[in-house]
Design an enzyme around this catalytic site. Sequence first.
Site, PDB file in Angstrom:
ATOM      1  N   GLU A   1       0.877  -0.698 -13.355  1.00  0.00           N
ATOM      2  CA  GLU A   1      -0.078   0.389 -13.638  1.00  0.00           C
ATOM      3  C   GLU A   1      -1.027   0.051 -14.793  1.00  0.00           C
ATOM      4  OE1 GLU A   1       1.960   4.103 -14.197  1.00  0.00           O
ATOM      5  OE2 GLU A   1       2.712   4.151 -12.147  1.00  0.00           O
TER       6      GLU A   1
ATOM      7  N   GLU B   1       7.067   2.389  -6.742  1.00  0.00           N
ATOM      8  CA  GLU B   1       7.582   3.582  -7.434  1.00  0.00           C
ATOM      9  C   GLU B   1       7.203   4.824  -6.646  1.00  0.00           C
ATOM     10  OE1 GLU B   1       6.499   4.289 -11.547  1.00  0.00           O
ATOM     11  OE2 GLU B   1       6.725   2.155 -12.027  1.00  0.00           O
TER      12      GLU B   1
END
Length: 464
Positions: free
Chosen positions: A168, A367
């Site tokens: 991320e 995720e």
Amino acid sequence: MAKEYKFPEGFWWGSATSAVQIEGAAYEDGKGMNVWDYWYKKEPNRFFDRVGPDLTSDFYHRYKDDIKLMKELGHNSFRFSISWSRLIPGGVGEVNKKAVEFYNNVIDELIKNDIAPFVTLFHFDMPIEMQNIGGFENRQVVEYFAEYAKTCFELFGDRVKRWITFNEPIVPVLGGYLYNFHYPDIVDFKRALQFAYGTVLASARAIEEFKKLQIEGAKIGIVLNLSPVYPRSSHPADLKAAEIADLFHNRSFLDPSVKGEYPKELIELLKSYNHLPEYLDNDLELIKNNTVEYLGVNYYQPIRVKAKENMPNPYGVFTPNWFYDEYIMPGRRMNPYRGWEIYERGIYDIMINLRDNYGNIESFISENGMGVEGEERFTKDGIIQDDYRIEFIKEHLKWLHKAIEEGCNVKGYHLWTFMDNWSFLNAYKNRYGLVSVDLKTQKRTIKKSGYWYKELSENNGFVD
């Protein structure tokens, strides 16, 4: 009538976490200080219940038992990160032998239990010395990162076959340079863009070093938190707002990582506001030649936008919000603890986009998960009855299954997360694990979802 959802053979079932969120031992065995250690020392009040990263879930000392538990819950893969500040205290220079021993032990223990290690090089935990000289705004730090990446490949590449440069990467940009939720807590869009650009360069440099080593059977990718952007309506102004939100939140990292170039529309937009980052001509070649081989997708929530209701404050901070407003759709389902919308179909829309616009790159859900506060109130017979989590996973998997049926190149699903872990400023406010952790005793207790996940993995699917 019940339907069976079977996944492709060899599908990755597992979970994800990061060094700073589970290891603890923040000041042990020669580990250097990262931005979180530093920020917690400086401003502990910023952290929920003043719980810092010094102990967390103590994986550093309990990894053997934890990995045994992963095996028990049906994991065939597990994503974790290496702490740059543990491996190379200060970010550059001598390698910490104790850290090498720890990561070797973790990798060996995973392999012994038939769990494939997926290793992330950077998960929000910049060594403080690197941040003090500008982090990825500074090209020297980009080179130090490439050196660190090369060290990891050389130390662990004989056993690790799935590498990830960044997790991320947009989050430290937004949190650290625009919206006040990561250190260094600066509000400056120009610097945010320079840091973002440096991160893309650092990822490309790591890939370049990886390729030189020609590690047999290994692949390198990146993990991006992708959020499909939905406009309020088909009015041109709403559509334009959605296009710009998508450029900033998704394509700013997705395009250079997968296609090797930035979207022209983003370049034009930044140029018109005099916000292009500084770059060298050969940077673009570096980015072009070092794209990822596979992609991890973190999916939690969609982005819904509408055209601006009011003109931005001309004296205020220039941010992406100059171009769109958040749209609060009537009837949307929320996770009230995290303040995030639950929209399962988003996972399908992401995958279709990757299939149609990004060469159907090999991908996996790296995720997806649900954080809930005060989970202990759902305890019955000593087990947290987290049916809401089972439901959450199931409904997302149904849409993921549909995407696979329609030709999307999806290889696995990793839940966030295996056991309750420390979540940056939120600490242990919301719990995400298949296994609960008692912070006072560090006792692990499998939740109902953990037993269900074991069945899911063993059956390579579920019936609903």
